[in-house]
Scaffold this active site. Structure first.
Site, PDB file in Angstrom:
ATOM      1  N   SER A  47      -2.814   5.993  10.446  1.00 21.38           N
ATOM      2  CA  SER A  47      -2.355   4.784  10.963  1.00 21.38           C
ATOM      3  C   SER A  47      -3.020   4.431  12.128  1.00 21.38           C
ATOM      4  CB  SER A  47      -0.900   4.241  10.747  1.00 21.38           C
ATOM      5  OG  SER A  47      -0.637   2.969  10.975  1.00 21.38           O
ATOM      6  N   ASP A  96      -1.291  -0.250  -0.119  1.00 20.92           N
ATOM      7  CA  ASP A  96      -0.893  -0.008   1.209  1.00 20.92           C
ATOM      8  C   ASP A  96      -0.381  -1.647   1.629  1.00 20.92           C
ATOM      9  OD1 ASP A  96      -0.386   0.013   4.075  1.00 20.92           O
ATOM     10  OD2 ASP A  96      -1.944   1.388   4.290  1.00 20.92           O
ATOM     11  N   HIS A 107       1.619   2.758   2.381  1.00 17.88           N
ATOM     12  CA  HIS A 107       1.173   3.181   3.645  1.00 17.88           C
ATOM     13  C   HIS A 107       1.959   4.659   3.886  1.00 17.88           C
ATOM     14  CE1 HIS A 107      -0.518   2.432   7.686  1.00 17.88           C
ATOM     15  NE2 HIS A 107       0.741   2.744   8.203  1.00 17.88           N
TER      16      HIS A 107
END
Length: 278
Positions: A150, A204, A256
């Site tokens: 991320s 995600d 995610h």
């Protein structure tokens, strides 16, 4: 390993929940310029390569130690030292102004949105200091991998593709390209030839798959990074030669977070990038 993936998923869900709340935010605060603290997972055999892995928002280097430990159990990766830095604590606008570990402030997600350029560049300088420390300790730049999840993947792109040193490769998991309007001018001459592993979950909800696709399209069309075939650790014809270009892997149904399949693909990619036979 399943429990470590579940912990990563829970952290991601907490952040996603906060992002969707409709509330006011606090102004950003200046970022510390202190040297980064970090965890180290030492090489088991003679140390000839290093992976610096950068965590995501709200996490610390501790969150990725189970992954480093798992990879170290692979006999083909026991020459690798892992460096897991901890980000500074700062207020994050997109998360109600709450203070948490963060490499930069986040306003919103996208390629054409306002971004915390100063925070990003300050963190990039701090990551460059970790790279320099490894080089000073005798590990050449072409035996150092920089990667992250991320925010950490985003910082890896910024640091690895704009720095003066060409690294062995970059690993991006659920990340995005930062500073799009300036990135071409900032990119180093070696940007187009630096191997990149990029994994992204199809489901995600935070860093959406399209943002990942748009980011990789920019690397290919603007910076000239060549595309490489998707890699799979389970493929009977998985290559063993050093990879070139951008490997783009989409993991169906994954949000995610990471997954065992993505970690296996990353592990095999690292094997090829920094093999033991040096």
């Amino acid at each position: 390993m399943a429990s470590s993936c579940h912990r990563l998923f829970r952290r991601s869900l907490l952040f996603v929940f906060a992002l969707y709340l409709n509330c006011s935010v606090l102004p950003p605060e200046s970022m510390t310029t202190m040297a980064l603290k970090f965890l180290t997972v030492p090489a088991i055999t003679r140390h000839t390569a290093t992976v610096i892995f950068v965590h995501g928002l709200g996490d610390t280097g501790n969150g990725w130690k189970p992954v480093a430990d798992m990879f170290s159990n692979d006999s083909a990766l026991q020459h690798i030292k892992w460096v897991l830095p901890h980000s500074p604590i700062r207020a994050v606008r997109a998360n109600m102004g709450m203070e948490m570990p963060s490499w930069f402030d986040v306003y919103s997600f996208g390629l054409n949105v306002e971004e915390d350029e100063n925070g990003m560049l300050e963190s990039s300088r701090a990551l460059h200091a970790l790279i320099t420390a490894e080089i000073d300790a005798g590990i050449p730049a072409d035996r150092i991998i920089l990667g992250g999840f991320s925010q950490g993947g985003t910082m890896s792109l910024l640091t690895g593709l704009t720095g003066e040193r060409k690294l062995a490769g970059l690993a991006v998991m659920s990340g995005w390209l930062p500073l799009k309007s300036k990135f071409q001018a900032m990119a180093s001459t070696h940007a187009a030839t630096t191997p990149i592993f990029w994994g992204h979950g199809s489901a995600d909800p935070l860093v959406k798959l399209q943002l990942g696709r748009d980011s990789t399209d920019f690397l290919v069309s603007v910076l000239g990074v060549p595309r490489a075939p998707p890699s799979s650790a389970t493929s009977a014809s998985a290559p063993t030669t050093p990879p070139k270009g951008l490997v783009w892997n989409v993991y169906e149904g994954i949000g995610h977070t990471t997954s065992q399949r993505e970690l296996d693909d990353l592990r095999m990619w690292i094997r090829r990038i920094v093999p033991t036979n040096v």
